[in-house]
Design a protein around this motif. Structure first.
Motif, PDB file in Angstrom:
ATOM      1  N   ASP A 124     -15.383  64.118 -19.776  1.00  0.00           N
ATOM      2  CA  ASP A 124     -13.957  64.252 -19.500  1.00  0.00           C
ATOM      3  C   ASP A 124     -13.206  64.690 -20.752  1.00  0.00           C
ATOM      4  O   ASP A 124     -12.385  65.610 -20.723  1.00  0.00           O
ATOM      5  N   ASP A 128     -11.749  68.524 -21.962  1.00  0.00           N
ATOM      6  CA  ASP A 128     -10.367  68.636 -22.419  1.00  0.00           C
ATOM      7  C   ASP A 128     -10.268  69.426 -23.722  1.00  0.00           C
ATOM      8  O   ASP A 128      -9.269  70.109 -23.965  1.00  0.00           O
ATOM      9  N   ARG A 154     -10.012  74.063 -16.229  1.00  0.00           N
ATOM     10  CA  ARG A 154     -10.750  72.881 -16.662  1.00  0.00           C
ATOM     11  C   ARG A 154     -10.468  71.660 -15.793  1.00  0.00           C
ATOM     12  O   ARG A 154     -11.332  70.799 -15.610  1.00  0.00           O
ATOM     13  N   ARG A 158     -13.228  69.186 -14.116  1.00  0.00           N
ATOM     14  CA  ARG A 158     -13.192  67.744 -14.343  1.00  0.00           C
ATOM     15  C   ARG A 158     -13.181  66.981 -13.012  1.00  0.00           C
ATOM     16  O   ARG A 158     -13.905  66.000 -12.829  1.00  0.00           O
TER      17      ARG A 158
END
Length: 339
Positions: A124, A128, A154, A158
């Motif tokens: 995660d 980022d 993104r 995720r």
């Protein structure tokens, strides 16, 4: 902010003033005679004979001309500066979701969590940080499948990662097929930017392509493979006869993962705990850095349609009034003839 694409065209707005100079010395009520050809003589508000034109028509004609000049100067609204996506890596994440990833040998805040949950938490933050990269996600077990194709989005990658579940792709581990599918998705991308980060906790137990063959394919395609082996070296296991210490990573084929990474120019990492896993992805961020400088652009909205529409509307009004006046004169002449 507002701007004009061709501001020098505003000089055309002075043309009526030049015509007024030519008109100097004539009667105040006379309309200007434009010596530019008979094709203008039929336009509303324009006279080729010097016949007087009502002042309100002259003003509408002038206003229409000014609107037309503004339109051809192309007024624009220029928006705020926006950074375009930088040219980064094409990075495919290949994550093992076989049943062995359910082993709870990772520790978070003093409680045990399974390996897949640990991977989700670390990835995660990794996702980022990869702003500017095209990211893709492949999940594999007995067979690999593309959960998310390469994309700049993104947040979607995720979300799809968090929606993945253990056992969704079968109960075995097809490492070779996962690498093969990753290479297939990357081979059309620019060279020197193709990267695979593969995470597994076991050995190759299924698939149509052997890991060594898949590694050769990746090497030929210029794809760097970073392999991550996850799982603790020891943990206490409770049973009916008490507790015993076991190695939950006994099936991890570190020799294979090391060989795959070295042959493709990548590296092998070993994650025995959640902090180690976090450090590994930090290391990958350093090995595959993001380009910090990107191009900027300002969105431009063309606005010429508004003054152009106003000019057309004014000319239509002038044309309608001229036609109306002509019809009234014709009717008056007919009445005079009958009278």
């Amino acid at each position: 902010m507002m701007s004009l694409a061709h501001p020098w065209l505003l000089l055309l707005a002075l043309l009526p003033a030049l015509l007024m100079v030519r008109r100097h010395g004539k009667q105040a009520g006379d309309a200007p005679v434009i010596p530019v050809g008979h094709w203008l003589s039929g336009l509303p508000g324009v006279s080729s004979s010097g016949q007087a034109t009502p002042r309100w028509r002259q003003l509408l004609l002038l206003l229409a001309w000014l609107c037309l000049v503004v339109a051809i100067a192309r007024p624009q609204h220029v928006g705020e500066q926006i950074q375009m996506p930088v040219s980064g890596r094409d990075l495919m994440l290949a994550v093992d979701i076989s049943p062995s990833m359910d082993e709870k040998d990772m520790v978070l805040h003093g409680r045990g969590i399974d390996r897949l949950e640990a991977v989700k938490r670390v990835l995660d933050e990794f996702i980022d940080h990869r702003e500017g990269d095209r990211l893709g996600l492949i999940l594999f077990g007995t067979e690999p499948y593309v959960q998310a194709p390469l994309t700049f989005d993104r947040e979607t990658v995720r979300t799809l990662l968090h929606e993945s579940g253990i056992g969704m792709a079968g109960r075995a581990t097809a490492i070779g097929d996962a690498i093969g599918l990753s290479v297939k998705r990357l081979r059309d991308r620019p060279q020197d930017q193709r990267v695979v980060v593969m995470l597994t906790d076991g050995a190759n137990t299924a698939g149509q392509i052997t890991p060594d063959k898949a590694t050769e394919i990746a090497q030929a395609a210029g794809v760097r493979v970073y392999t991550v082996g996850i799982g603790a070296d020891s943990m206490v296991q409770r049973g009916l006869l008490g507790t015993r210490r076991v190695n939950p990573s006994r099936d991890l084929d570190e020799d294979l993962l090391t060989r795959m990474a070295e042959m493709t120019g990548g590296r092998y990492f070993r994650a025995r705990s959640l902090p180690e896993l976090e450090m590994i992805y930090d290391s990958i961020n350093q090995l595959e850095p993001i380009e910090q400088e990107g191009q900027f652009y300002r969105p431009v909205t063309e606005l010429y349609v508004w003054p152009a529409s106003a000019a057309i509307g004014l000319w239509l009004i002038l044309l309608a009034t001229r036609l109306g006046a002509g019809l009234r004169r014709k009717a008056d002449n007919q009445e005079a003839d009958h009278g």
